[in-house]
Design a protein around this motif. Structure first.
Motif, mmCIF file in Angstrom:
data_model
loop_
_atom_site.group_PDB
_atom_site.id
_atom_site.type_symbol
_atom_site.label_atom_id
_atom_site.label_comp_id
_atom_site.label_asym_id
_atom_site.label_seq_id
_atom_site.Cartn_x
_atom_site.Cartn_y
_atom_site.Cartn_z
ATOM 1 N N ILE A 14 0.889 -1.160 -0.035
ATOM 2 C CA ILE A 14 -0.098 0.028 -0.037
ATOM 3 C C ILE A 14 1.049 1.259 0.091
ATOM 4 O O ILE A 14 0.724 2.408 -0.571
ATOM 5 C CB ILE A 14 -0.931 -0.119 1.340
ATOM 6 C CG1 ILE A 14 -1.963 -1.235 0.872
ATOM 7 C CG2 ILE A 14 -1.479 1.369 1.374
ATOM 8 C CD1 ILE A 14 -2.814 -1.371 2.034
ATOM 9 N N ALA A 15 1.900 1.162 0.775
ATOM 10 C CA ALA A 15 2.809 2.252 0.778
ATOM 11 C C ALA A 15 3.487 2.562 -0.759
ATOM 12 O O ALA A 15 3.608 3.675 -1.081
ATOM 13 C CB ALA A 15 4.130 2.095 1.647
ATOM 14 N N LEU A 16 3.580 1.332 -1.235
ATOM 15 C CA LEU A 16 4.257 1.399 -2.592
ATOM 16 C C LEU A 16 3.374 2.214 -3.611
ATOM 17 O O LEU A 16 3.574 3.174 -4.351
ATOM 18 C CB LEU A 16 4.625 0.067 -3.199
ATOM 19 C CG LEU A 16 4.987 -0.034 -4.722
ATOM 20 C CD1 LEU A 16 6.350 0.918 -5.044
ATOM 21 C CD2 LEU A 16 5.301 -1.563 -5.245
ATOM 22 N N THR A 17 1.950 1.689 -3.451
ATOM 23 C CA THR A 17 0.945 2.273 -4.117
ATOM 24 C C THR A 17 0.868 3.868 -4.146
ATOM 25 O O THR A 17 0.911 4.664 -5.149
ATOM 26 C CB THR A 17 -0.250 1.907 -3.998
ATOM 27 O OG1 THR A 17 -0.373 0.319 -3.796
ATOM 28 C CG2 THR A 17 -1.431 2.252 -4.680
ATOM 29 N N LYS A 18 0.889 4.325 -2.797
ATOM 30 C CA LYS A 18 1.080 5.641 -2.572
ATOM 31 C C LYS A 18 2.221 6.143 -3.223
ATOM 32 O O LYS A 18 2.293 7.387 -3.691
ATOM 33 C CB LYS A 18 0.747 5.969 -1.119
ATOM 34 C CG LYS A 18 -0.397 5.698 -0.758
ATOM 35 C CD LYS A 18 -0.901 5.963 0.717
ATOM 36 C CE LYS A 18 -0.008 5.185 1.869
ATOM 37 N NZ LYS A 18 0.105 5.794 3.305
ATOM 38 N N ASN A 19 3.417 5.571 -2.969
ATOM 39 C CA ASN A 19 4.747 6.225 -3.270
ATOM 40 C C ASN A 19 4.825 6.376 -4.593
ATOM 41 O O ASN A 19 5.643 7.131 -5.500
ATOM 42 C CB ASN A 19 5.805 5.256 -2.946
ATOM 43 C CG ASN A 19 6.240 5.700 -1.362
ATOM 44 O OD1 ASN A 19 5.725 6.636 -0.905
ATOM 45 N ND2 ASN A 19 6.903 4.602 -0.516
ATOM 46 N N SER A 20 4.099 5.368 -5.663
ATOM 47 C CA SER A 20 4.255 5.602 -7.053
ATOM 48 C C SER A 20 3.887 7.078 -7.657
ATOM 49 O O SER A 20 4.174 7.419 -8.658
ATOM 50 C CB SER A 20 3.243 4.473 -7.797
ATOM 51 O OG SER A 20 2.037 5.021 -7.479
ATOM 52 N N THR A 21 3.052 7.804 -6.672
ATOM 53 C CA THR A 21 2.770 9.094 -7.185
ATOM 54 C C THR A 21 4.243 9.898 -7.449
ATOM 55 O O THR A 21 4.249 10.903 -8.279
ATOM 56 C CB THR A 21 1.997 9.821 -6.097
ATOM 57 O OG1 THR A 21 2.631 9.860 -4.903
ATOM 58 C CG2 THR A 21 0.655 9.352 -5.904
ATOM 59 N N VAL A 22 5.199 9.569 -6.651
ATOM 60 C CA VAL A 22 6.495 10.266 -6.878
ATOM 61 C C VAL A 22 7.049 10.349 -8.142
ATOM 62 O O VAL A 22 7.985 11.076 -8.630
ATOM 63 C CB VAL A 22 7.352 9.492 -5.671
ATOM 64 C CG1 VAL A 22 8.867 10.399 -5.825
ATOM 65 C CG2 VAL A 22 6.924 9.881 -4.405
ATOM 66 N N ALA A 23 6.637 9.336 -8.936
ATOM 67 C CA ALA A 23 7.126 9.133 -10.330
ATOM 68 C C ALA A 23 6.610 10.337 -11.149
ATOM 69 O O ALA A 23 7.327 10.616 -12.125
ATOM 70 C CB ALA A 23 6.406 8.046 -11.001
ATOM 71 N N ALA A 24 5.876 11.278 -10.566
ATOM 72 C CA ALA A 24 5.630 12.372 -11.292
ATOM 73 C C ALA A 24 6.662 13.490 -11.397
ATOM 74 O O ALA A 24 6.832 14.242 -12.186
ATOM 75 C CB ALA A 24 4.250 13.362 -10.567
ATOM 76 N N VAL A 25 7.581 13.227 -10.325
ATOM 77 C CA VAL A 25 8.777 14.171 -10.393
ATOM 78 C C VAL A 25 9.611 14.042 -11.811
ATOM 79 O O VAL A 25 10.083 14.776 -12.222
ATOM 80 C CB VAL A 25 9.630 14.184 -9.032
ATOM 81 C CG1 VAL A 25 8.869 14.646 -7.974
ATOM 82 C CG2 VAL A 25 10.323 12.786 -8.941
ATOM 83 N N ILE A 26 9.301 12.875 -12.402
ATOM 84 C CA ILE A 26 10.253 12.653 -13.652
ATOM 85 C C ILE A 26 9.295 12.486 -14.866
ATOM 86 O O ILE A 26 9.655 11.988 -15.903
ATOM 87 C CB ILE A 26 11.119 11.464 -13.598
ATOM 88 C CG1 ILE A 26 10.502 10.365 -13.237
ATOM 89 C CG2 ILE A 26 12.312 11.682 -12.757
ATOM 90 C CD1 ILE A 26 11.338 9.061 -13.554
ATOM 91 N N GLY A 27 8.038 12.971 -14.397
ATOM 92 C CA GLY A 27 7.178 13.297 -15.590
ATOM 93 C C GLY A 27 6.542 12.148 -16.035
ATOM 94 O O GLY A 27 5.881 11.979 -17.306
ATOM 95 N N VAL A 28 6.230 11.009 -15.394
ATOM 96 C CA VAL A 28 5.433 9.935 -15.647
ATOM 97 C C VAL A 28 3.990 10.440 -15.453
ATOM 98 O O VAL A 28 3.580 10.734 -14.343
ATOM 99 C CB VAL A 28 5.801 8.841 -14.908
ATOM 100 C CG1 VAL A 28 5.027 7.525 -15.237
ATOM 101 C CG2 VAL A 28 7.053 8.263 -14.838
#
Lengths: 223, 296
Positions: A159-173
């Protein structure tokens, strides 16, 4: 709110689909890598233990943002590792998966290790007295029990990973967080946008938590 | 780790010692080979020449880039931990209230706050703050980072508080009730002081999470360590050294906190027999919404 959803519906679904894919691929990667690191951390070879410990210390204490930025800027922009794709978006998407896997593996390793600690001493003694080697012992006796006792913590990691996947936004995913910041810039209904994405993540994560809680009870090792 | 881990294997005999030695050499060789290869790759691109590292010896560079970054990171982390502690205490206690409605209300808020990614919260709050001009322009990113971190960490600390109170022996409540204490006195004078001590290790671990999560402010252009080192890398053309230094600083801070948490835990555990302690590496610090881990 509803006209916003109908105007953006495919975009929202696509963004959340990318979030789910990021999570799923990184989860597989993190599980494999984390199990290997955990095996190293409990192995009889001191050097392997030290390497495993170093891995966990380094990656658990580094911000995920830094890891993902490093993957994109360092390994892709500087070294030019494109991971076999000629498009920038694909490359960054793949690097995000790798970054998330590397980061999450440290947490998977720690959960697994605490699971290994719950396995009763007699179990592996019995295994050894049957003549099992360390790796046989780990594979057939200890890890299966350890996995069953860490279902709930592994669920938390997922679940933490699901939430952390938002961090991919910093490289424009182009996943949920990026779409949200885009929508916040272009639309006036801020609260509605916030509500949509908050709800999206509640829908993604809450059932997962309940499912893992149930699975943990279902597969609990009787001791 | 030695004692528990060695559950898995016997003390090695002469044959096994030779085998372990071979494996050790293999592991060292593999790690070294990987490291050297990566190093050479970066060196090929000129990232490890001396003048890429020289800026780190100049105080002006530290003052322009790295120190403001460290300051930004620490400010956001400290503010949000203090605020989260207050919010967490309140909600942790509300969740244990005798009134069903109150319990339900606090529980729902805590679970929802834990299911929303911090980054989503941060971006949203930043948009709201900008739209309604809640804070001064210069403080807006900091406010968004601190508020988002407070909401998330507050919800986790609420769970830690609950675990801390639950970990206390039942006799404490019974004794206090027998003395005729009110609920409020029971909580304030008996349970909370002990629970705070019990949860100290978990709280210190939570600080690591807060410190790391300040880096999410990167996306809303908050000047924290990762962003400032990124800017330094862009300005001085030494991306890799700058990011590596930022990583080392972060790892140093966080490992120090982790060591402190473990030390605290050991001390608390040895101090009183069977005393209540919420473990430092307690899974609570990254707990999932919907899973009640306080029962373990």
């Amino acid at each position: 709110m509803f006209d916003l959803i109908s105007r953006y519906d495919t975009k929202i679904l696509e963004a959340f689909w990318v979030t789910i894919k990021l999570t799923a691929f990184s989860a597989v990667g993190a599980l494999i890598l984390g199990t290997i690191v955990a095996a190293m951390r409990v192995s009889p070879i001191p050097i392997a233990r030290a390497v495993g410990t170093a891995y966990v210390t380094v990656f658990r204490n580094t911000p995920l943002t830094l890891i993902i930025v490093f993957c994109s800027l360092g390994l892709y922009s500087t070294l030019g590792w494109t991971l076999g794709s000629d498009q920038l978006t694909d490359t960054n998407y793949r690097w995000a998966i790798i970054g998330l896997s590397i980061y999450t593996a440290a947490f998977v390793c720690e959960s697994l290790r605490s699971g290994i600690n719950t396995v009763a001493l007699g179990q592996s003694e019995a295994g050894r007295s049957l003549g099992l080697t360390f790796s046989q012992n780990l594979r057939f006796i200890v890890l299966p029990q350890a996995f069953r006792s860490v279902i709930a913590p592994l669920g938390s990691v997922l679940i933490a990973l699901t939430k952390n996947s938002t961090v991919a936004a910093v490289i424009g995913v182009s996943e949920a967080a990026l779409l949200m910041s885009e929508m916040l810039e272009n639309e006036a209904a801020l609260l509605a946008i916030g509500a949509i994405f908050a709800l999206g993540f509640v829908v993604l994560t809450l059932p997962m938590g309940l499912l893992f809680g149930w699975l943990a009870k279902r597969f609990e090792v009787a001791r | 780790m030695t004692k528990r881990a060695s559950v898995l294997f016997d003390a090695p005999g002469p044959k096994a010692r030779v085998r372990y030695l071979i494996y050790s050499v293999v592991v060292v060789a593999a790690v070294l080979a990987g490291g050297v290869w990566l190093f050479l790759q970066f060196q090929d691109k000129g990232q490890f020449t001396a003048d890429k590292w020289r800026p780190f010896t100049e105080s002006a560079i530290w003052e322009t880039y790295l120190l403001p970054g460290i300051q930004g990171t620490l400010t956001a982390a400290v503010l949000s931990i203090v605020l989260a502690l207050i919010v967490g205490m309140i909600f942790g206690i509300l969740r244990m209230s005798e009134h069903r409605a109150m319990r339900g209300f606090a529980g729902t808020l805590v679970e929802v706050a834990r299911s929303i990614p911090v980054l989503i919260l941060m971006i949203f709050l930043y948009a709201i703050f900008s739209e309604y001009k809640v804070f001064d322009t210069s403080q807006r990113t900091l406010a968004a980072v601190v508020t988002a971190l407070t909401i998330y960490n507050g919800s986790v600390i609420a769970e830690i508080v609950r675990a801390g109170i639950r970990s206390l022996p039942k006799g404490q409540t019974e004794a206090a009730v027998a003395l005729g204490m009110r609920k409020n006195q029971l909580m304030r004078l008996v349970l909370l002081p002990q629970a705070v001590t019990a949860m100290l290790p978990a709280l210190v671990s939570q600080m690591v999470v807060a410190l790391k999560d300040t880096a999410l402010g990167y996306l809303i252009l908050y000047t924290e360590l990762v962003r400032s080192s990124f800017q330094m890398g862009a300005a001085l053309q030494n991306t890799i050294p700058a990011l590596l230094v930022a990583g080392v600083i972060m790892i140093a801070f966080n490992s120090a906190l982790t060591v402190l948490a473990t030390k605290l835990e050991q001390r608390l555990r040895s101090r009183k027999k069977g005393g209540a302690v919420v473990a430092a590496d307690s899974i609570l610090t990254d707990a999932a919404p919907g899973v009640d881990l306080t029962q373990k």
